[in-house]
Design an enzyme around this catalytic site. Structure first.
Site, PDB file in Angstrom:
ATOM      1  N   HIS A 131       0.818  -1.230   0.000  1.00 58.13           N
ATOM      2  CA  HIS A 131       0.000   0.000   0.000  1.00 58.13           C
ATOM      3  C   HIS A 131       0.847   1.274   0.000  1.00 58.13           C
ATOM      4  CE1 HIS A 131      -3.737  -2.106   0.320  1.00 58.13           C
ATOM      5  NE2 HIS A 131      -3.439  -2.647   1.490  1.00 58.13           N
ATOM      6  N   ASP A 185      -4.931 -12.766   2.895  1.00 57.29           N
ATOM      7  CA  ASP A 185      -6.194 -12.291   3.475  1.00 57.29           C
ATOM      8  C   ASP A 185      -7.400 -12.519   2.564  1.00 57.29           C
ATOM      9  OD1 ASP A 185      -4.992 -10.425   1.823  1.00 57.29           O
ATOM     10  OD2 ASP A 185      -5.003  -8.799   3.298  1.00 57.29           O
ATOM     11  N   HIS A 231      -6.396  -7.042  -0.804  1.00 57.52           N
ATOM     12  CA  HIS A 231      -6.497  -5.596  -1.025  1.00 57.52           C
ATOM     13  C   HIS A 231      -5.673  -5.211  -2.246  1.00 57.52           C
ATOM     14  CE1 HIS A 231      -7.081  -6.267   3.355  1.00 57.52           C
ATOM     15  NE2 HIS A 231      -8.070  -5.407   3.180  1.00 57.52           N
ATOM     16  N   ASP A 262      -2.783 -10.503  -2.641  1.00 55.06           N
ATOM     17  CA  ASP A 262      -3.374  -9.972  -1.402  1.00 55.06           C
ATOM     18  C   ASP A 262      -4.805  -9.529  -1.728  1.00 55.06           C
ATOM     19  OD1 ASP A 262      -2.280  -8.617   1.447  1.00 55.06           O
ATOM     20  OD2 ASP A 262      -4.007  -7.594   0.564  1.00 55.06           O
TER      21      ASP A 262
HETATM   22 ZN   LIG Z   1      -4.380  -7.135   2.423  1.00 55.81          ZN
END
Ligand SMILES: [Zn+2]
Length: 308
Positions: free
Chosen positions: A125, A245, A164, A162
């Site tokens: 991120h 995740d 996200h 991931d």
């Molecule tokens: Zn994540």
């Protein structure tokens, strides 16, 4: 296959506030599961000290100094809404970078076919000038540029499963066609980026997954979009932003993968690494917040890396 594993005790000393999902116990759960004799053949190594100068491969000096200044002498400091730093966070983040760069050295110099880096904080991120989403520096992006500058890699692919979207990695390589960024991620979900229409210089492939989907949709995204793009790109190195995740037990998202899906996706990328990259594959831990889901998924992932 020779599979190397990098860890370091400093990664347990990046302390987050009570109740924060990105916590040291994640690495303890991974350590415990990889203690099994099934992983006896892993080539275990302590992450080396990182070279701070390599942070500049992905972030400007001004930002690096801003993060350095945010590290507290005691307690926990807030860096963004959900990103914090403790006194040892700088050393942990720089050591994570050191491990990722060392993993790149290992696969290019023939010490390992593939490497898994069990480090924290995560990185995907972190944008050029923004620390966010539990991430301070973008470790995967730094490692990709490290491979280009130190090992003459022309093309590096980063595959990010991931749950996200890796907005930071996309931001850093937005106009750099020498790095391919492919991501499967839940949408809508934090951080909100990752639409199919976000294509950068033609080097960004986003495959968003609707909430409550699982194995079929995930594997189809790989088979129909990510793997064909990888074949066209023919990378000299594949880096995995390996977050776990999207596991069905994970509390932060609603994608229903199992450890078998991570085993399968790992196998697909090993095959591409064999075809295009001289087997060179470096996998960096990103998210994964249910300790059991994380541990079982890492076991499946690392087990597949070892089997080839
Ligand atoms: Zn994540």
């Amino acid at each position: 296959m020779v599979t190397r594993l990098y860890t370091h005790p400093i990664f347990l000393e990046h302390i987050t506030p009570p109740g924060h999902p990105e916590r040291p116990d994640r690495l303890r759960a991974i350590e415990r599961v990889l203690d099994d004799e099934a992983f006896a053949a892993l080539d275990r190594a302590n992450a080396p000290e990182g070279d701070e100068a390599t942070i500049l491969f992905a972030h400007p000096q001004e930002f690096v100094e801003k993060v350095r200044a945010a590290i507290p002498d005691t307690g926990i400091a807030r860096v963004d809404a959900d990103t914090t730093a403790s006194p040892k966070s700088w050393q942990a983040a720089v050591t994570a970078i050191g491990a990722a760069n060392a993993a790149v050295d290992d696969v290019f110099q023939g010490r390992a076919d593939n490497v898994f880096v069990a480090a924290r904080p995560p990185g995907h991120h972190a944008e050029k000038t923004t620390a966010m989403g539990f991430c301070l520096f973008n470790t995967a992006a730094i490692a990709a540029r490290y491979a280009q500058r130190h090992h003459q890699a022309e093309r590096v692919a980063i595959v990010d499963w991931d749950v996200h979207h890796g907005n930071g990695t996309q931001d850093i390589f937005w106009d750099d066609p020498s790095v391919l960024y492919c991501s499967t991620h839940q949408m809508p979900l934090y951080p909100g980026t990752g639409a199919v229409s976000e294509t950068g210089a033609g080097n960004i492939v986003n495959a968003p997954l609707a909430p409550q989907t699982g194995s079929d949709v995930f594997r189809d995204a790989f088979l129909s979009r990510i793997l064909p793009t990888l074949d066209d790109f023919a990378p000299d190195l594949i880096i995995i932003s390996a977050g776990f995740d999207a596991h069905h037990r994970d509390p932060l998202a609603e994608i229903n993968l199992t450890e078998d899906d991570f085993d399968w996706a790992t196998g697909q990328l090993i095959e591409r690494a064999g075809r295009h990259s001289g087997n060179r594959l470096v996998s960096l831990l990103e998210g994964g917040y249910d300790l059991q889901g994380l541990a079982f998924s890492v076991a499946a992932h690392v087990g597949r890396l070892m089997k080839g």
